[in-house]
Design an enzyme around this catalytic site. Structure first.
Site, PDB file in Angstrom:
ATOM      1  N   ASN A   1      24.983  16.345  23.683  1.00 37.02           N
ATOM      2  CA  ASN A   1      24.035  17.443  23.551  1.00 37.02           C
ATOM      3  C   ASN A   1      23.874  17.881  22.102  1.00 37.02           C
ATOM      4  OD1 ASN A   1      23.519  17.907  26.443  1.00 37.02           O
ATOM      5  ND2 ASN A   1      25.683  18.483  26.513  1.00 37.02           N
TER       6      ASN A   1
ATOM      7  N   CYS B   1      22.627  12.506  32.704  1.00 40.61           N
ATOM      8  CA  CYS B   1      21.312  13.000  32.282  1.00 40.61           C
ATOM      9  C   CYS B   1      20.253  12.140  32.947  1.00 40.61           C
ATOM     10  CB  CYS B   1      21.185  12.949  30.762  1.00 40.61           C
ATOM     11  SG  CYS B   1      19.569  13.495  30.164  1.00 40.61           S
ATOM     12  N   GLY B   2      19.502  12.741  33.850  1.00 34.36           N
ATOM     13  CA  GLY B   2      18.530  11.994  34.637  1.00 34.36           C
ATOM     14  C   GLY B   2      17.367  11.450  33.832  1.00 34.36           C
TER      15      GLY B   2
ATOM     16  N   HIS C   1      25.030  22.952  38.420  1.00 35.30           N
ATOM     17  CA  HIS C   1      23.735  23.622  38.371  1.00 35.30           C
ATOM     18  C   HIS C   1      23.763  24.902  39.207  1.00 35.30           C
ATOM     19  CE1 HIS C   1      21.403  20.407  36.387  1.00 35.30           C
ATOM     20  NE2 HIS C   1      22.288  19.607  36.972  1.00 35.30           N
TER      21      HIS C   1
ATOM     22  N   GLU D   1      19.799  24.375  29.730  1.00 35.87           N
ATOM     23  CA  GLU D   1      20.869  23.392  29.850  1.00 35.87           C
ATOM     24  C   GLU D   1      22.071  23.783  29.000  1.00 35.87           C
ATOM     25  OE1 GLU D   1      20.068  19.196  30.171  1.00 35.87           O
ATOM     26  OE2 GLU D   1      17.953  19.550  29.727  1.00 35.87           O
TER      27      GLU D   1
ATOM     28  N   CYS E   1      14.613  18.521  32.815  1.00 38.80           N
ATOM     29  CA  CYS E   1      15.996  18.175  33.125  1.00 38.80           C
ATOM     30  C   CYS E   1      15.996  17.434  34.448  1.00 38.80           C
ATOM     31  CB  CYS E   1      16.868  19.433  33.210  1.00 38.80           C
ATOM     32  SG  CYS E   1      18.574  19.117  33.704  1.00 38.80           S
ATOM     33  N   GLY E   2      16.374  16.143  34.401  1.00 35.03           N
ATOM     34  CA  GLY E   2      16.337  15.330  35.611  1.00 35.03           C
ATOM     35  C   GLY E   2      17.330  15.776  36.663  1.00 35.03           C
TER      36      GLY E   2
ATOM     37  N   GLY F   1      18.583  18.677  36.855  1.00 26.85           N
ATOM     38  CA  GLY F   1      18.152  20.015  37.274  1.00 26.85           C
ATOM     39  C   GLY F   1      17.029  19.967  38.296  1.00 26.85           C
TER      40      GLY F   1
END
Length: 282
Positions: free
Chosen positions: A67, A76-77, A167, A216, A225-226, A228
């Site tokens: 990050n 991370c999608g 999440h 994030e 955000c995948g 998310g």
């Protein structure tokens, strides 16, 4: 890689942009520090972090993501779709199923190509984790679904899900009017979440359509955000707003993702785009 110059590729999925390094033949020292420096949008390349594409003994490749603040993310999608595109477009991996190792396990990707180049990618994100201790969130019970909770200096109705990272989902009106610069960090650093948390503020637009803004952990607000989007779709099903097994469109600030949630797995489909290639002195 030679000397002090590193070659990179800038890529994005729904505006969630990262700086990608091919580490199959070479390694990068101190990626945490590199992420902080290069992610700066005024004095660096600019991005939501950096991604290392590494060799794997268990899969076709390994993804490591760092990050903006230098912390390493477990999953991370949006980034994993871009890794699949990178491998496919450069003919490093040309298979119907591409397997990518992450800190959250091995994920399977399916590339949908247009004129020989990856256009969209579907990712099997695995099963949604709902047990509070495994998310983790410091609340009792089997699941946390629309529970009124004191958090971030107020009382919010929260739903908690892990998609490889934690999440917290809050449903409400149009999230565009929220002050995420204040609200996001208050959620991220609340003692309720021992490993910090990604927070999604979600509006239900229809039977299978959601609108989402995200804060994030380690990066702040991002365009998309995948994980998310997946967590929000799972939460919407748990709360009765969407149907399990249906394609759920999640509208993000940077574009749309399509999520399909069943008891066995969560599938996510979205774009993967290459922006430019370059080199940087470190």
């Amino acid at each position: 890689m030679s000397g002090n110059k590193l070659c990179f590729t800038k890529m994005h999925g729904c505006g969630n942009d990262y700086i990608y390094f091919n580490c199959v033949g070479d390694s990068i020292e101190n990626p945490e520090k590199l992420a902080v420096r290069l992610s700066d949008r005024h004095k660096g390349i600019g991005g939501d972090g950096i991604v290392l594409i590494c060799p794997s003994e268990l899969a076709d490749a390994k993804m490591r993501m760092f990050n903006i603040d230098g912390s390493e993310g477990k999953m991370c999608g949006n980034a994993i779709r871009c890794v699949a595109k990178y491998l496919w477009d450069r003919e490093m991996v040309r298979k119907e199923e591409i397997h990518i190792e992450t800190l959250s396990g091995i994920k399977t990707c399916w590339v949908h190509a247009v004129e020989g180049l990856a256009d969209t990618v579907t990712v099997d994100m695995g099963s949604a984790v709902l047990a509070p201790a495994k998310i983790p969130v410091n609340l009792a019970g089997d699941v946390i679904v629309r529970r009124n909770t004191e958090v971030a200096g107020g009382i919010y109705e929260i739903t908690c899900v892990s998609m490889g990272n934690p999440h917290c989902i809050v449903f409400g009106e149009d999230p565009d009017g929220l002050d995420l610069e204040s609200l996001g960090p208050a959620f991220e650093h609340d003692p309720l979440f021992p490993e910090r948390v990604n927070t999604e503020f979600v509006q239900v637009l229809g039977p299978n359509t959601l609108k989402m803004r995200v804060w994030e952990r380690g990066s702040g607000e991002t365009m998309a955000c995948g994980t998310g989007a997946c967590a929000s779709a799972v939460a919407a099903v748990l709360c009765g707003s969407c149907k399990m097994g249906a394609d759920i469109v999640v509208r993000l600030r940077g574009g749309d993702l399509v999520v399909n949630y069943t008891e066995d797995r969560v599938l996510m489909t979205g774009e993967a785009r290459e922006i430019f290639e370059g080199s940087v002195e470190v």
